[in-house]
Structures are given as structure tokens and as C-alpha cells.
Enzyme design. Sequence first.
Site, mmCIF file in Angstrom:
data_model
loop_
_atom_site.group_PDB
_atom_site.id
_atom_site.type_symbol
_atom_site.label_atom_id
_atom_site.label_comp_id
_atom_site.label_asym_id
_atom_site.label_seq_id
_atom_site.Cartn_x
_atom_site.Cartn_y
_atom_site.Cartn_z
ATOM 1 N N TYR A 1 -12.262 -2.448 -3.448
ATOM 2 C CA TYR A 1 -12.815 -2.618 -2.095
ATOM 3 C C TYR A 1 -14.344 -2.600 -2.085
ATOM 4 O O TYR A 1 -14.947 -2.290 -1.054
ATOM 5 C CB TYR A 1 -12.265 -1.530 -1.165
ATOM 6 C CG TYR A 1 -10.858 -1.802 -0.659
ATOM 7 C CD1 TYR A 1 -10.546 -2.986 0.019
ATOM 8 C CD2 TYR A 1 -9.842 -0.858 -0.825
ATOM 9 C CE1 TYR A 1 -9.260 -3.231 0.504
ATOM 10 C CE2 TYR A 1 -8.555 -1.093 -0.335
ATOM 11 C CZ TYR A 1 -8.280 -2.286 0.328
ATOM 12 O OH TYR A 1 -7.011 -2.519 0.815
ATOM 13 N N GLU B 1 -9.690 -10.016 -8.000
ATOM 14 C CA GLU B 1 -8.717 -8.929 -7.837
ATOM 15 C C GLU B 1 -7.622 -9.015 -8.898
ATOM 16 O O GLU B 1 -7.207 -7.980 -9.452
ATOM 17 C CB GLU B 1 -8.122 -8.969 -6.418
ATOM 18 C CG GLU B 1 -9.161 -8.575 -5.372
ATOM 19 C CD GLU B 1 -8.706 -8.814 -3.933
ATOM 20 O OE1 GLU B 1 -7.530 -9.194 -3.711
ATOM 21 O OE2 GLU B 1 -9.535 -8.608 -3.021
ATOM 22 N N HIS C 1 -1.837 -5.379 1.253
ATOM 23 C CA HIS C 1 -3.100 -6.052 0.950
ATOM 24 C C HIS C 1 -2.806 -7.465 0.466
ATOM 25 O O HIS C 1 -1.842 -7.684 -0.266
ATOM 26 C CB HIS C 1 -3.863 -5.306 -0.155
ATOM 27 C CG HIS C 1 -5.026 -6.108 -0.670
ATOM 28 N ND1 HIS C 1 -6.240 -6.143 -0.018
ATOM 29 C CD2 HIS C 1 -5.127 -6.965 -1.716
ATOM 30 C CE1 HIS C 1 -7.051 -6.968 -0.669
ATOM 31 N NE2 HIS C 1 -6.399 -7.473 -1.698
ATOM 32 N N LYS D 1 0.840 -1.203 0.000
ATOM 33 C CA LYS D 1 0.000 0.000 0.000
ATOM 34 C C LYS D 1 0.883 1.263 0.000
ATOM 35 O O LYS D 1 2.097 1.180 0.230
ATOM 36 C CB LYS D 1 -0.897 -0.032 1.242
ATOM 37 C CG LYS D 1 -1.900 -1.198 1.241
ATOM 38 C CD LYS D 1 -2.755 -1.167 2.498
ATOM 39 C CE LYS D 1 -3.829 -2.245 2.453
ATOM 40 N NZ LYS D 1 -4.724 -2.175 3.636
ATOM 41 N N ASN E 1 -1.755 -0.257 7.430
ATOM 42 C CA ASN E 1 -1.267 -1.625 7.664
ATOM 43 C C ASN E 1 -0.466 -2.202 6.496
ATOM 44 O O ASN E 1 -0.302 -3.399 6.381
ATOM 45 C CB ASN E 1 -2.418 -2.537 8.119
ATOM 46 C CG ASN E 1 -3.507 -2.675 7.079
ATOM 47 O OD1 ASN E 1 -3.371 -2.154 5.963
ATOM 48 N ND2 ASN E 1 -4.570 -3.373 7.407
ATOM 49 N N ARG F 1 2.448 -7.575 9.209
ATOM 50 C CA ARG F 1 1.837 -6.455 9.944
ATOM 51 C C ARG F 1 2.298 -6.429 11.405
ATOM 52 O O ARG F 1 2.467 -5.364 11.984
ATOM 53 C CB ARG F 1 0.313 -6.530 9.835
ATOM 54 C CG ARG F 1 -0.203 -6.156 8.427
ATOM 55 C CD ARG F 1 -1.666 -6.511 8.283
ATOM 56 N NE ARG F 1 -2.255 -6.057 7.024
ATOM 57 C CZ ARG F 1 -3.420 -6.486 6.562
ATOM 58 N NH1 ARG F 1 -4.124 -7.377 7.251
ATOM 59 N NH2 ARG F 1 -3.906 -6.026 5.420
HETATM 60 N N1 UDP Z 1 -9.533 -0.734 7.469
HETATM 61 C C1 UDP Z 1 -9.587 0.424 8.211
HETATM 62 N N2 UDP Z 1 -10.331 0.436 9.363
HETATM 63 C C2 UDP Z 1 -11.006 -0.658 9.806
HETATM 64 C C3 UDP Z 1 -10.953 -1.839 9.048
HETATM 65 C C4 UDP Z 1 -10.214 -1.839 7.892
HETATM 66 O O1 UDP Z 1 -8.976 1.419 7.837
HETATM 67 O O2 UDP Z 1 -11.657 -0.588 10.861
HETATM 68 C C5 UDP Z 1 -8.746 -0.760 6.232
HETATM 69 C C6 UDP Z 1 -7.425 -1.489 6.411
HETATM 70 O O3 UDP Z 1 -6.446 -0.797 5.638
HETATM 71 C C7 UDP Z 1 -7.704 -2.841 5.803
HETATM 72 C C8 UDP Z 1 -8.651 -2.465 4.668
HETATM 73 O O4 UDP Z 1 -9.465 -1.443 5.229
HETATM 74 O O5 UDP Z 1 -6.525 -3.466 5.367
HETATM 75 C C9 UDP Z 1 -9.514 -3.564 4.151
HETATM 76 O O6 UDP Z 1 -10.232 -4.144 5.225
HETATM 77 P P1 UDP Z 1 -10.365 -5.720 5.341
HETATM 78 O O7 UDP Z 1 -11.355 -6.012 6.411
HETATM 79 O O8 UDP Z 1 -10.599 -6.320 3.994
HETATM 80 O O9 UDP Z 1 -8.914 -6.129 5.900
HETATM 81 P P2 UDP Z 1 -7.711 -6.931 5.193
HETATM 82 O O10 UDP Z 1 -8.310 -7.927 4.250
HETATM 83 O O11 UDP Z 1 -6.837 -5.915 4.498
HETATM 84 O O12 UDP Z 1 -6.979 -7.590 6.338
HETATM 85 MG MG MG Z 2 -9.724 -7.729 2.769
#
Ligand code: UDP
Ligand code: MG
Length: 149
Positions: A49, A126, A115, A9, A112, A102
Site C-alpha cells: 500500500y 503487486e 483487494h 482480506k 471491504n 462489495r
Molecule cells: N481504506 C480505508 N479508509 C478510507 C479509504 C480506504 O480504510 O477512507 C482502505 C480500504 O480497505 C481500501 C484500502 O484502504 O480498500 C485501499 O484504498 P484504495 O483507495 O486503494 O481502495 P481500493 O483500491 O481497495 O478500492
Molecule cells: Mg487500491
Amino acid sequence: MERTFVAVKPDGVQRGLCGEIIKRFEHRGFKLVAAKFLQASEEHMKKHYLDLKDMPFYAGLCKYMSSGPVFAMVWEGQDIVKLTRMMLGETNPAESKPGSIRGDLCINIGRNIIHGSDTLQNAKTEIDLWFKAEEFVNYEQVFKPFLYE
Ligand code: UDP
Ligand code: MG
């Protein structure tokens, strides 16, 4: 063999962590089959997303993800979707174990750094969103017999 979509990211790129992240996938034994460095549009990130469109952080997330360059990759390997998610750690770095990407390299859920697709179906979706067929490179991983029995 499975394929998954991984992206460093904008925060990971700015912090100079592309090399560290690529290293972890290389060292695990996974095969890089496509990669590109780009700044994605907000529209593109909204598609990426889409599953999260009703979440309160969706707009900010898409804006942030399009605010700077990302390093987008497709990696291949046995069970790679699940194994990548384990390598990433939890969505919230504060809940991620040391040893995970992470858990080792970041602190905040909104920064974080990486992705990774969460299911095989989402990986396919994707990969199709980010890469064209001609962007994949066909080659043999010469040490494959030493990775898989
Ligand atoms: N995210 C955020 N706040 C939250 C949850 C998610 O900013 O409370 C962001 C975070 O960058 C995360 C992304 O949204 O990586 C996508 O969320 P997802 O639940 O898909 O998490 P991931 O698959 O990346 O672990
Ligand atoms: Mg995700």
C-alpha cells in the site's frame, strides 16, 4: 491477455467468503494462474500500500491487513484489471452497487473484504511483490474458445 492481483482480506477470510469470491471469478470465465493462503507481515503490507503512505488510514490499514490470513491470487483474462475493479464495486461498500462483490457482501470501508489492482502497471508491481515466478501454474483453459471469439 492481462493478469491482475486479487486478495481476500482478513475480514473476507474470517467471514468465510473466499469460496464466494473465487466462484465469481471462475464463473466470469477468468483463469486462476497462482494462489496462496498466508498471513502477510506488516512490512509487506506497507510495501503493498506504499501509494497510500500519506493517508491517515495507512498505518491502521497495514496493521489490519497483517492481522490475519489473506487469500492471494493472480487471475488472467481479457481486460481483467478493469473488469475486476467493476466486479469489486467502489472502495466504499456503501457506494457499491448490488451485484458487485462489495455491494453484496460488506458494509464498511475499512472492512471491504477484497483487494484488486487498480491499473495494469500496479497489477504487475503487486504480482511481483506477492508471487515468485515458480508459483505460477501453466495450463490451458479448455473452454477458452467458448469464452473468446
Ligand atoms: N481504506 C480505508 N479508509 C478510507 C479509504 C480506504 O480504510 O477512507 C482502505 C480500504 O480497505 C481500501 C484500502 O484502504 O480498500 C485501499 O484504498 P484504495 O483507495 O486503494 O481502495 P481500493 O483500491 O481497495 O478500492
Ligand atoms: Mg487500491
